[in-house]
Design a protein around this motif. Structure first.
Motif, mmCIF file in Angstrom:
data_model
loop_
_atom_site.group_PDB
_atom_site.id
_atom_site.type_symbol
_atom_site.label_atom_id
_atom_site.label_comp_id
_atom_site.label_asym_id
_atom_site.label_seq_id
_atom_site.Cartn_x
_atom_site.Cartn_y
_atom_site.Cartn_z
ATOM 1 N N THR A 248 -10.824 -105.625 -125.213
ATOM 2 C CA THR A 248 -11.270 -105.790 -126.600
ATOM 3 C C THR A 248 -12.063 -107.090 -126.729
ATOM 4 O O THR A 248 -12.023 -107.938 -125.829
ATOM 5 C CB THR A 248 -10.070 -105.893 -127.566
ATOM 6 N N TYR A 249 -12.736 -107.272 -127.872
ATOM 7 C CA TYR A 249 -13.492 -108.511 -128.089
ATOM 8 C C TYR A 249 -12.597 -109.753 -128.085
ATOM 9 O O TYR A 249 -12.922 -110.724 -127.407
ATOM 10 C CB TYR A 249 -14.382 -108.409 -129.340
ATOM 11 N N PRO A 250 -11.471 -109.723 -128.805
ATOM 12 C CA PRO A 250 -10.593 -110.914 -128.724
ATOM 13 C C PRO A 250 -10.061 -111.140 -127.309
ATOM 14 O O PRO A 250 -9.927 -112.288 -126.881
ATOM 15 C CB PRO A 250 -9.455 -110.581 -129.697
ATOM 16 N N ALA A 251 -9.790 -110.073 -126.557
ATOM 17 C CA ALA A 251 -9.252 -110.250 -125.204
ATOM 18 C C ALA A 251 -10.297 -110.872 -124.287
ATOM 19 O O ALA A 251 -9.974 -111.698 -123.431
ATOM 20 C CB ALA A 251 -8.775 -108.914 -124.635
ATOM 21 N N GLU A 256 -11.715 -116.457 -132.096
ATOM 22 C CA GLU A 256 -12.769 -117.159 -132.850
ATOM 23 C C GLU A 256 -14.153 -116.680 -132.457
ATOM 24 O O GLU A 256 -15.001 -116.411 -133.300
ATOM 25 C CB GLU A 256 -12.647 -118.683 -132.660
ATOM 26 N N ALA A 257 -14.394 -116.559 -131.144
ATOM 27 C CA ALA A 257 -15.705 -116.110 -130.679
ATOM 28 C C ALA A 257 -15.940 -114.655 -131.081
ATOM 29 O O ALA A 257 -17.066 -114.260 -131.397
ATOM 30 C CB ALA A 257 -15.816 -116.269 -129.168
ATOM 31 N N ALA A 258 -14.877 -113.866 -131.102
ATOM 32 C CA ALA A 258 -15.022 -112.466 -131.532
ATOM 33 C C ALA A 258 -15.450 -112.424 -132.994
ATOM 34 O O ALA A 258 -16.338 -111.652 -133.376
ATOM 35 C CB ALA A 258 -13.711 -111.708 -131.331
ATOM 36 N N LYS A 261 -19.118 -113.338 -133.206
ATOM 37 C CA LYS A 261 -19.973 -112.216 -132.801
ATOM 38 C C LYS A 261 -20.054 -111.180 -133.926
ATOM 39 O O LYS A 261 -21.114 -110.638 -134.224
ATOM 40 C CB LYS A 261 -19.430 -111.544 -131.531
ATOM 41 N N ARG A 262 -18.911 -110.909 -134.541
ATOM 42 C CA ARG A 262 -18.880 -109.955 -135.658
ATOM 43 C C ARG A 262 -19.803 -110.439 -136.779
ATOM 44 O O ARG A 262 -20.626 -109.670 -137.290
ATOM 45 C CB ARG A 262 -17.444 -109.834 -136.183
ATOM 46 N N ASP A 263 -19.697 -111.730 -137.137
ATOM 47 C CA ASP A 263 -20.466 -112.233 -138.271
ATOM 48 C C ASP A 263 -21.959 -112.284 -137.966
ATOM 49 O O ASP A 263 -22.786 -111.997 -138.832
ATOM 50 C CB ASP A 263 -19.928 -113.607 -138.700
ATOM 51 N N GLU A 264 -22.304 -112.650 -136.705
ATOM 52 C CA GLU A 264 -23.733 -112.672 -136.334
ATOM 53 C C GLU A 264 -24.326 -111.272 -136.391
ATOM 54 O O GLU A 264 -25.412 -111.060 -136.932
ATOM 55 C CB GLU A 264 -23.895 -113.228 -134.912
#
Ligand code: FPP
Ligand code: MG
Length: 295
Positions: A248-251, A256-258, A261-264
């Motif tokens: 997953t993105y958090p993994a 925080e970086a996930a 990435k979501r917000d960008e």
């Protein structure tokens, strides 16, 4: 725009049409139809049909044109959830706050209810929008949806999701899985709205690309919710991805970086939505909803 009111109205339209399109609960074989209806009317957000209708509007069309075809997407989505929850796949007992289909009915019926929903979806796509004038668009729609959810799309992504469980974190692999497993069906929802409205060529490709990236955003948000969401709002136990060792993105990137990435991605999609729909605001509001949802 008042997104909450819009979503309520849209969901009512979609639910009414789904109710007409599905066989009644007492039609032979009743248990099968009960299982299909149990799954379809289980509190889903109707994101895919709403998106398809929004894309149709953005392309200058009347969303009623695509009401039934949009419902076919929800039928496909529901099949995928029923099968995803099976013991051989994610082995989940809870979905949208209720027992999953194989728990509420039994495993054989859950498999078959999924099979039937997938099949009936193509009966709907083959039939709607009705009329000889739409025959070519219906054929295109069938092919487009089939390709999006087949072995090189959703099912393929699901297979790699299973294979990658417990694997070393790998961002390239992660994005490939998410784009196929979730992105393909959301992407095709947007493209279908444009296709059935008669949008062709480069302009249709723009809708398709936007939809696929929105699908990726949807799954990144889903990954984050598995870490930060509550059982009450999610309707299922959070933390299942990490416990199962899912990619997953958090993994891969950390929470925080996930989120970054979501917000960008959400902000770049919001710009793209503005270009696509020329001020209408519906697709833009849906981008925000997908990024910020709590279930
Ligand atoms: C939640 O959708 C669903 C996803 C994030 C998609 C995950 C992908 C699969 C389950 C693919 C499964 C494929 C096969 C072939 C088994 P949602 O939040 O829109 O759910 P809702 O309908 O409950 O709102
Ligand atoms: Mg899964």
């Amino acid at each position: 725009m008042d997104l909450a009111a819009f979503l309520t109205e849209e969901r009512e339209r979609v639910d009414g049409a789904l109710n007409r399109l599905l066989a009644p609960a007492d039609a032979w074989p009743a248990r099968l139809h009960q299982a299909m209806r149990y799954a379809v009317f289980g509190g889903g957000k109707r994101v895919r049909p709403v998106l398809a209708r929004a894309a149709c509007r953005a392309a200058g069309g009347d969303a009623e044109l695509i009401l039934e075809a949009a419902c076919a997407l929800e039928m496909v989505h529901t099949y995928s959830l029923i099968h995803d929850d099976l013991p051989a796949l994610d082995d989940d007992t809870l979905r949208r706050g209720r027992a999953t289909v194989h728990v509420a009915f039994d495993e054989a019926l859950a498999i078959l209810a999924g099979d039937a929903l997938l099949t009936e979806a193509f009966a709907v796509l083959g039939r709607f929008p009705e009329g000889d004038g739409f025959a070519a668009r219906r054929a295109d729609a069938c092919r487009l949806v089939a390709e999006a959810i087949g072995s090189r799309g959703m099912v393929g992504g699901q297979v790699e999701d299973l294979e990658a469980t417990g694997a070393t974190p790998d961002g390239v692999r992660l994005e490939r899985i998410h784009r196929a497993k979730t992105g393909a069906l959301l992407g095709v929802a947007v493209e279908l709205g444009a296709l059935l409205e008669g949008v062709e060529g480069a302009s249709r490709a723009e809708f398709a690309g936007f939809g696929r990236r929105l699908g990726l955003l949807f799954q990144i948000a889903d990954d984050i919710l598995d870490v930060t969401g509550s059982a009450a709002s999610l309707g299922k136990s959070p933390g299942k991805d990490a416990a199962a060792g899912k990619l997953t993105y958090p993994a891969v990137y950390g929470l925080e970086a996930a989120r970054r990435k979501r917000d960008e991605l959400a902000s770049s999609l919001a710009d793209e939505a503005q270009r696509l729909e020329r001020g209408l605001g519906v697709l833009g509001a849906l981008v925000n909803y997908v990024a910020r949802r709590d279930r």
